[in-house]
Design a protein around this motif. Structure first.
Motif, PDB file in Angstrom:
ATOM      1  N   SER A   5       0.922  -1.220   0.113  1.00 15.95           N
ATOM      2  CA  SER A   5      -0.009   0.053   0.118  1.00 15.95           C
ATOM      3  C   SER A   5       0.860   1.345   0.162  1.00 15.95           C
ATOM      4  O   SER A   5       0.275   2.419   0.300  1.00 15.95           O
ATOM      5  N   ARG A   6       2.038   1.110  -0.316  1.00 17.18           N
ATOM      6  CA  ARG A   6       3.004   2.091  -0.595  1.00 17.18           C
ATOM      7  C   ARG A   6       2.725   3.136  -1.550  1.00 17.18           C
ATOM      8  O   ARG A   6       2.303   2.612  -2.938  1.00 17.18           O
ATOM      9  N   SER A   7       2.781   4.424  -1.466  1.00 15.54           N
ATOM     10  CA  SER A   7       2.738   5.393  -2.683  1.00 15.54           C
ATOM     11  C   SER A   7       3.912   5.384  -3.675  1.00 15.54           C
ATOM     12  O   SER A   7       5.077   5.023  -2.847  1.00 15.54           O
ATOM     13  N   VAL A  39      -3.619   3.039  -4.007  1.00 12.54           N
ATOM     14  CA  VAL A  39      -2.236   3.315  -4.056  1.00 12.54           C
ATOM     15  C   VAL A  39      -2.046   4.465  -4.855  1.00 12.54           C
ATOM     16  O   VAL A  39      -2.448   4.593  -5.932  1.00 12.54           O
ATOM     17  N   ASP A  40      -1.405   5.630  -4.346  1.00 10.26           N
ATOM     18  CA  ASP A  40      -1.393   6.680  -5.166  1.00 10.26           C
ATOM     19  C   ASP A  40      -0.027   6.493  -6.235  1.00 10.26           C
ATOM     20  O   ASP A  40       0.848   6.029  -5.590  1.00 10.26           O
ATOM     21  N   VAL A  41      -0.174   6.860  -7.206  1.00  7.37           N
ATOM     22  CA  VAL A  41       0.958   6.832  -8.237  1.00  7.37           C
ATOM     23  C   VAL A  41       1.205   8.105  -8.801  1.00  7.37           C
ATOM     24  O   VAL A  41       0.229   8.784  -9.300  1.00  7.37           O
ATOM     25  N   LEU A  42       2.113   9.045  -8.431  1.00  2.90           N
ATOM     26  CA  LEU A  42       2.219  10.392  -8.743  1.00  2.90           C
ATOM     27  C   LEU A  42       3.504  10.640  -9.577  1.00  2.90           C
ATOM     28  O   LEU A  42       4.372  10.212  -9.198  1.00  2.90           O
ATOM     29  N   ARG A  80      -5.421   5.701 -11.392  1.00  2.00           N
ATOM     30  CA  ARG A  80      -5.114   6.056 -10.112  1.00  2.00           C
ATOM     31  C   ARG A  80      -3.717   7.027 -10.164  1.00  2.00           C
ATOM     32  O   ARG A  80      -3.173   7.388  -9.318  1.00  2.00           O
ATOM     33  N   VAL A 101       1.200  12.830  -1.518  1.00  2.00           N
ATOM     34  CA  VAL A 101       0.948  11.212  -1.439  1.00  2.00           C
ATOM     35  C   VAL A 101       0.943  11.010   0.187  1.00  2.00           C
ATOM     36  O   VAL A 101       1.827  11.799   1.029  1.00  2.00           O
ATOM     37  N   PRO A 105       6.895   6.965   0.800  1.00  3.03           N
ATOM     38  CA  PRO A 105       6.682   6.620  -0.720  1.00  3.03           C
ATOM     39  C   PRO A 105       7.745   5.859  -1.124  1.00  3.03           C
ATOM     40  O   PRO A 105       9.012   5.948  -0.376  1.00  3.03           O
TER      41      PRO A 105
END
Ligand code: BG6
Length: 456
Positions: A5-7, A39-42, A80, A101, A105
């Motif tokens: 669940s890491r971004s 999970v964020d992907v930025l 996402r 985030v 991360p």
């Protein structure tokens, strides 16, 4: 596997590497259920885009480079993705991006290596939460001094276990299988030394040419692109002493030991070869000369073929040459590590000396072949060449997919360590210097040929 669940923050999120390898790798993870929902992907980059514009770009890249993953999974990763316009070398921009985030991360530097240092310095100014991981693409710096500077900033930012110096060859099945072959079997390891092995060749010949990558490749060249990292990592895995455990700490220590023992070439004309392709035809496809490609500076003399031979000064390998070579626009793809054994001490059969045994570790498509001499169907008192050949089925995750998974799990076992990165530069720097001084001629070879006159 537990879903992570890491971004994931990609610095350089609109670059070729992101579109070609990182986003497809993340898509494989979504498809395999490794990436938890939410999970964020930025992505952070210079283009002044909105989230939606970035998603449209990503959708196209994935259609081109992740066709092997079902469209539904591609849509799930695209949904996402977030985007933030910014200068990755400015602390203020990074701070604003990281504020978007959650948690600790993974920060991935998918950037040209010329901006690694200012980017890491800016990150060090901002600081990262405990448990964060930083990944740096290759080549790790431009030379030894640069690699040392990068390591110093990284160590200010994070503990070494949280630094991931990417080398996707470490995620390739055959490279991983060298560990299994050597350390999960009794039969090979007793022969794995200078008493029995004559020489080791590590070859990565490609039919691909420049593929529009002049912006990166023309300042790198084959030596920095392949032989400073991927091929030396393969050497390290083939030649290292047995690790106590297959984990980050043991692997890094054993690989560092063997790289430290590698003697850089001394006689450059004898031990190194450099070449550049001229126009030709590769498997029926015409290819223009490298020097005429868009974005190439012909006078820079960038090599598209590099080869060198080194020795390893330790008990196990003294006297065994390790020859590394890789080139672009060659006539055939040949990706393999070849261990040639010494001849038998006495030949009891007729028909002259038999060919020595050969162990061939093939990459992409992966396989392992042991070529030996056996009594065949012909003359019963003569021997014939036979091969024990295993083709390995393709893995579910690509090399990048696997590395990204390990990265999200915070496991650096498939990373290059600080010492290894510096040792690798120590080995190739004298070659780079000799080539820059034109001590070794830049041989021209036609695209589609076997390459320059090789020592292999
Ligand atoms: C990359 C190099 O790291 O590895 C490329 O930059 C090379 O030049 C590639 O073509 C080879 O790896 P793969 O996985 O594409 O066979």
């Amino acid at each position: 596997t537990q879903a992570t669940s890491r971004s994931f923050v990609i610095l350089g999120g609109t670059g070729d590497l992101t579109g070609r390898l990182l986003l497809p790798g993340l898509t494989e993870l979504v498809d395999a259920g490794v990436l938890a929902d939410g999970v964020d992907v930025l992505a952070v980059s210079q283009e002044d885009w909105t989230d939606d514009e970035y998603r449209a770009w990503a959708r196209e890249r994935l259609a081109e480079h992740a066709g092997h993953v079902p469209e539904a999974s591609r849509d799930r990763i695209v949904a996402r993705l977030g985007y933030r316009h910014g200068d990755v070398t400015l602390a203020a921009d990074l701070r604003a991006a990281l504020a978007r985030v959650a948690g600790a991360p993974v920060v991935y530097l998918a950037l040209p290596n010329t901006v690694f240092l200012p980017t890491l310095e800016a990150l060090a100014e901002v600081g990262l939460p405990e448990g964060a991981v930083v990944a740096v693409e290759k080549p790790f710096g431009r030379n030894l001094a640069d690699a040392r500077r990068l390591n110093a900033v990284l160590h200010r930012l994070l503990p070494e276990e949280s630094v991931f110096r990417t080398d996707h060859f470490l995620g390739m099945q055959t490279v991983l299988n060298i560990l299994g072959l050597r350390f999960a079997n009794r039969v090979f390891e007793p022969l794995w030394n200078a008493t029995h092995i004559e020489r080791v060749d590590i070859v990565f010949d490609e039919t691909l040419g420049l593929e529009g990558r002049a912006g990166y490749y023309d300042t790198a060249g084959a030596l920095k692109d392949m032989l400073q990292n991927h091929l030396l990592q393969m050497l390290a895995v083939v030649a290292m002493e047995p690790p106590a455990a297959v984990d980050a700490r043991s692997l890094a220590a054993r690989k560092a030991d063997v790289l430290r023992a590698v003697r850089a070439p001394e006689d450059m004309r004898r031990d190194t070869v450099r070449g550049r392709y001229i126009a030709g035809t590769v498997q029926g496809r015409p290819l223009p000369a490298y020097a005429t490609e868009d974005g190439v500076e012909p006078d820079r003399g960038t090599e598209t073929y590099a080869e060198y031979t080194v020795g390893i000064d330790n008990w196990r390998w003294a006297g065994v040459p390790f020859r590394l070579r890789s080139g672009k626009a060659l006539g055939a793809d040949r990706h393999e590590i070849v261990l040639r054994f010494k001849p038998v001490p006495h030949m009891a059969f007729g028909g002259g000396a038999p060919e020595p045994d050969v162990l061939r570790l093939r990459l992409d498509p992966d396989g392992i072949a042991l070529e030996i001499n056996l009594n065949g169907a012909g003359d019963p008192f003569d021997v014939e060449r036979r091969s024990l050949d295993i083709a390995l089925p393709p893995t579910r995750l690509s090399a990048y997919g696997l590395l990204l998974k390990e990265l999200l799990d915070g496991n650096a076992a498939l990373s290059i360590s600080d010492v290894e990165a510096e040792e690798s530069w120590r080995i190739v720097e004298p070659i780079l210097a000799a080539w820059a001084a034109d001590e070794v001629p830049l041989q021209e070879y036609p695209a589609g040929s076997d390459g320059p006159t090789s020592h292999l």
